[in-house]
Design a protein around this motif. Structure first.
Motif, short mmCIF file in Angstrom:
data_model
loop_
_atom_site.label_atom_id
_atom_site.label_comp_id
_atom_site.label_asym_id
_atom_site.label_seq_id
_atom_site.Cartn_x
_atom_site.Cartn_y
_atom_site.Cartn_z
N ASP A 268 -8.99 27.17 30.73
CA ASP A 268 -8.39 28.22 29.93
C ASP A 268 -7.62 29.16 30.85
N SER A 269 -6.30 29.00 30.89
CA SER A 269 -5.50 29.78 31.82
C SER A 269 -5.49 31.26 31.48
N SER A 270 -5.73 31.62 30.19
CA SER A 270 -5.77 33.04 29.85
C SER A 270 -6.92 33.75 30.54
N VAL A 271 -8.04 33.03 30.75
CA VAL A 271 -9.17 33.63 31.48
C VAL A 271 -8.80 33.85 32.94
N VAL A 272 -8.07 32.89 33.52
CA VAL A 272 -7.61 33.03 34.90
C VAL A 272 -6.68 34.24 35.03
N LEU A 273 -5.75 34.39 34.10
CA LEU A 273 -4.80 35.50 34.16
C LEU A 273 -5.49 36.85 33.95
N GLU A 274 -6.54 36.88 33.13
CA GLU A 274 -7.29 38.13 32.95
C GLU A 274 -7.99 38.54 34.25
N LEU A 275 -8.43 37.54 35.04
CA LEU A 275 -9.07 37.86 36.32
C LEU A 275 -8.04 38.36 37.33
#
Length: 498
Positions: A268-275
């Motif tokens: 889930d790239s959105s989780v990566v971007l949130e980090l």
């Protein structure tokens, strides 16, 4: 040439050229058949491709004795860019009326010309070429391309299969003075294709244009997909590195690392971007990041939307001053490449901002609409905003920013000013969109009774949409009477004669 002058006038002056041109073509063809001298669509395309000699002067040459060079251009290339764009868009919509071989040749000649193409002209030509090109290449059996053009010619100029079968029975249309054997010769039937409802076709295309984004992208409700410790640590390690802008080359390298971390489909790239929190970088770094991460076709909707809503959208959601020039320029260039994404991951979230649209945000939305979207697309956007259901107005954003966005529009002075800018952009609103605006005007008149922005919007609405406002004349008059600005008298005068 004289027969087509009214059609060129439509392309030059009409606010809805594709629909009006289709109607004119159908009516003119019917009238010419009755007169016994039918016009043909082939003659129109032939006129557009008619060669003109254009004198091109080489300014770099200092010698006045050297003769100017001459290049061959088509008639359509001598028209204003706006007219060229509208003509090419019309040909794409009405492509079933025209010979596909001729349309392919026209689009290729426009794209391969020596002139520097306008952005919208090039985009319309490519769209036309894509629309009339073969979706399958099974007919290519050798390296020669002549067979393709031959197939287009045969398909356009031959009888349809059902008519060929009926022609052999001898019972085909017995009341006409035409012998069955006369129908065995090749006959052009492109001008007798049934007239489809252009407006319904455009609306259907726009529905697909908007709906496929929500269908393919589910960023605002991501499924649980925990990251491994290695990926989480790499993402957290990138955060302090992108905050320190040292050089463009280093930011490019960081952008490549971000793309690599987000590239796995099982992640889930959105989780990566949130980090990583890329929205916290300075404006110059953000402009470099978005330009480096803009790769991807229009069909790849998920990644472009994540880039936009994780880098640019959070900055604009909290905008209280005019947007930085470098950031706005990068956003416009990105939105030109990814128009579908820009609607749901930028325009919709900003318009549904929980605190309402303010002046700086209104300026951003106006620039993106004017420079990146076709008026027909803007009309469809307004239809969804004003009359669409909750599912049609879903926004794309990261979960951590969802609290900044509301489910309904907050009607502020700036939002009314935004719709004024849209109307001034020659966008044709539908009757139900106008009805909803009138409803909001009635409920906002007292609150904005002394607002000049609100008054100017009303003046623009009455001027641009008067045919759609006749049934609301009494309600609008009551609303205007509650206002007290320098345009109130002008509004009442216009409403009185409407």
């Amino acid at each position: 040439m004289e027969a087509w002058v009214p059609l060129f006038d439509v392309f030059l002056n009409s606010p809805a050229p594709e629909s009006e041109a289709s109607q004119w073509l159908h009516q003119s063809f019917s009238a010419s058949l009755s007169a016994g001298a039918p016009i043909t669509t082939a003659s129109f395309v032939s006129l557009l491709m008619k060669p003109f000699d254009a004198i091109v002067v080489d300014e770099s040459s200092s010698s006045s004795s050297s003769p100017p060079s001459t290049t061959r251009v088509m008639f359509v290339q001598t028209l204003p860019n706006m007219v060229q764009t509208r003509i090419l868009s019309f040909l794409a919509v009405e492509r079933r009326r025209f010979c596909r071989r001729d349309l392919c040749k026209l689009a290729r000649n426009v794209l391969s010309g020596n002139q520097e193409l306008d952005f919208w002209v090039e985009r319309a030509a490519r769209h036309l070429l894509d629309a009339v090109s073969e979706s399958s290449y099974e007919w290519i059996s050798c390296l020669s391309l002549d067979s393709g053009e031959k197939r287009l010619e045969d398909e356009f100029e031959s009888l349809p299969g059902w008519l060929k079968d009926a022609a052999g029975t001898g019972d085909l249309l017995p009341w006409l003075p035409v012998l069955p054997e006369d129908l065995n010769s090749r006959t052009s039937y492109g001008d007798s294709v049934r007239n489809e409802d252009t407006l319904d076709q455009v609306n259907g295309d726009l529905e697909e244009f908007m709906d496929e984004v929500v269908g393919d992208v589910e960023i605002d409700d991501p499924k649980s997909d925990p990251l491994g410790p290695e990926i989480r640590n790499r993402a957290l390690g990138l955060k302090p590195r992108i905050m320190n802008f040292e050089s463009t080359s280093k930011v490019v390298g960081l952008a490549n690392e971000i793309r690599e971390l987000c590239s796995y489909k099982s992640r889930d790239s959105s989780v990566v971007l949130e980090l990583i929190e890329p929205w916290l970088v300075d404006d110059e770094t953000a402009s470099v990041l978005i330009s480096q991460l803009s790769n991807g076709s229009e069909e790849e909707l998920t990644w472009p939307s994540q880039v936009l809503c994780s880098i640019i959208l959070p900055k604009f959601l909290v905008l209280e001053e005019p947007a930085p020039r470098v950031l706005l320029a990068a956003t416009i260039e990105y939105s030109k490449l990814h128009q579908k994404t820009a609607v749901y991951a930028l325009l919709f979230p900003l318009i549904f901002r929980k605190n309402g649209v303010n002046n700086p945000i209104c300026d951003v939305i106006t620039r993106v609409i004017k420079e990146c979207l076709h008026p027909a697309h803007v009309s469809a956007i307004c239809q969804k905003l004003l009359c669409g259901g909750k599912d049609e107005r879903r926004v794309i954003c990261l979960p951590c920013h969802r609290n900044l966005i509301s489910d309904e529009m907050v009607w502020t002075e700036s939002l009314f000013h935004l719709f004024q800018s849209i109307l001034n952009h020659n966008v044709c609103l539908t009757q139900d969109s106008v009805d909803h605006i009138v409803y909001q005007v009635l409920h906002s008149a007292e609150r904005f009774s002394k607002s000049l922005k609100f008054g100017n919007f009303l003046l623009c609405l009455v001027t641009k949409c008067s045919p759609l406002l006749k049934s609301h004349k009494r309600i609008l008059t009551e609303a205007v009477e509650r206002t007290n600005t320098i345009v109130t008298k002008s509004l009442l005068s216009k409403l009185a004669v409407m």
